[in-house]
Design an enzyme around this catalytic site. Structure first.
Site, PDB file in Angstrom:
ATOM      1  N   CYS B  31       0.842  -1.206   0.000  1.00  0.00           N
ATOM      2  CA  CYS B  31       0.000   0.000   0.000  1.00  0.00           C
ATOM      3  C   CYS B  31       0.873   1.251   0.000  1.00  0.00           C
ATOM      4  O   CYS B  31       1.547   1.552   0.987  1.00  0.00           O
ATOM      5  CB  CYS B  31      -0.916  -0.064   1.218  1.00  0.00           C
ATOM      6  N   CYS B  34       0.221   4.010   2.557  1.00  0.00           N
ATOM      7  CA  CYS B  34       0.688   3.606   3.890  1.00  0.00           C
ATOM      8  C   CYS B  34       2.144   4.019   4.082  1.00  0.00           C
ATOM      9  O   CYS B  34       2.558   4.420   5.166  1.00  0.00           O
ATOM     10  CB  CYS B  34       0.572   2.088   4.075  1.00  0.00           C
TER      11      CYS B  34
END
Lengths: 309, 104
Positions: B31, B34
């Site tokens: 991700c 993230c």
């Protein structure tokens, strides 16, 4: 409240904004960069292989190098959003942290944000099944029914990728044909992706989490799809607050001339927020440098003439 | 204090039974946002002494992620006295988080 005054306020901290900051700081202009996060669209790219002079690396790593160069010059970075821009002899920029700052020149480099459907239920279930990041959230839906909306490369590639994880996978597209590259579309035919063409999502629903969609086709027929995930890959938009004062094209991108000047004297723009044809890190960096150098001329050359647009 | 990586095995002691406010960052290696969120939390962890910052990889530690029904990452959940008191979905800016956590 009267806040600080700068020579240049840069709004946005992706490739364009950070490069602009390097140039304005080196020109000894009092500079501030305002942006909720740094790195822009490049930081969200998993792998960058086309930035000259740098080895292939994750986008975030490349942007950390940009940022390190900006902070090494002592540039203040304010991690907040902009609430409004008021043009004038000096630009007044209202910030979400309550401050209002002033700048003699402005460089808008705020890029774009993923587009939303604007249908009932979408906001309620955002993050509870509705997502604009298929690569982030797709793997969380292992073996579950999901749908992707869109018809471009991003949508088709997401559908193909998620077909390896989730089941079933629907691809919902307004039209009957895809804008995506033929080679990518050809892969759809041999994949497990179920196509829902000529159709639009009109509502999303669930209880605590998403569990279904209402889809309407061109004939007006309504059907319900049971899904736990809905991934939007329908393009991106500029921030309406930031582009409001400026002349724009049909895509709400700020119109700039060959030296990154907008229609308002003292205001420049660079990167994905502008009508530049190609949204690329290297182009954003170059245009950011150009905006900064032209802002320096605007602030220092007596009788600088701002061309009418 | 620094941002601490935790897991299913020590979630109870590090978060549910910990004193004060604990902000848990649910993330995964694939991700990209993230990875943008991570350094923001590290900076905040250095600046906000009254909040504990922890992160948990939902790919390696699915039990906790499943319990809190994480369907989008990054998701940040603030815990106090063993219960979630606030949840933030998607990439959060430093200033916005500081303001939200300050009110807990």
């Amino acid at each position: 409240m009267a806040g600080k005054t700068y020579d240049v306020i840069i709004i946005g901290a992706g490739a364009a904004g950070l490069t602009a900051a390097i140039y304005t700081m080196r020109k000894q202009l009092r500079t501030v960069v305002v942006s909720p996060e740094t790195g822009g669209a490049t930081a969200l790219s998993n792998w960058v292989e086309n930035y000259p002079g740098a080895k292939a690396m994750p986008g975030l790593e490349l942007m950390e190098q940009f940022k390190a160069q900006v902070t090494a010059l002592g540039t203040p970075l304010v991690a907040t959003k902009v609430k409004g821009i008021t043009p004038g002899v000096t630009f007044r920029v209202a910030l979400e942290n309550g401050e209002t700052i002033s700048g003699r020149a402005l460089i808008i480099t705020a890029g774009k944000v993923p587009r939303r459907l604007n249908v009932p239920g979408e906001d309620k279930f955002f993050g509870r099944g509705v997502s604009t990041c298929a690569t982030c959230d797709g793997p969380l839906f292992k073996g579950k029914p999901i749908a992707i909306v869109g018809g471009g490369n991003a949508a088709v590639e997401a559908a193909l990728e998620l077909a390896e994880i989730a089941k079933p996978v629907y691809l919902i597209h307004r039209r009957d044909t895809f804008r995506a590259d033929e080679i990518t579309v050809a892969k759809l035919k041999t994949s497990a992706v179920q196509l829902v063409l000529g159709s639009e999502v009109t509502a999303v629903h669930g209880d605590r989490f998403l569990n279904g969609l209402t889809v309407r086709d061109q004939a007006g027929t309504i059907r319900e799809l049971s899904v736990n995930g809905l991934f939007l890959e329908i393009g991106s938009d500029t921030d309406p607050v930031l582009v409001a004062p400026f002349a724009k094209n049909d895509a709400n991108e700020i119109l700039v001339d060959a030296r990154q000047r907008t229609n308002i004297p003292g205001a420049f723009a660079a990167g994905d927020v502008t009508d530049v044809a190609y949204k690329q890190t290297v182009i954003s960096a170059g245009d950011g440098a150009q905006a900064a150098l032209e802002a320096h001329r605007f602030l220092t050359v007596p009788g600088y003439h701002w061309p009418k647009q | 204090m620094a941002l601490r990586e935790i897991g299913d095995q020590n979630f109870e002691t590090e978060v549910l039974k910990a004193p004060g406010v604990v902000l848990v960052d649910f993330w995964a290696p694939w991700c990209a946002p993230c990875r943008v969120q991570h350094p923001i939390l590290e900076e905040l962890a250095g600046e906000m002494k009254n909040v504990t910052f922890a992160s948990i990889n939902v790919d390696e530690h699915p039990t906790v992620g499943g319990r809190y029904q994480i369907m989008s990452i990054p998701t940040l959940i603030a815990f106090k006295g063993g219960a979630p008191v606030a949840q933030f979905i998607g990439l959060q800016s430093k200033e916005a988080l500081r303001a939200k956590l300050g009110g807990l």
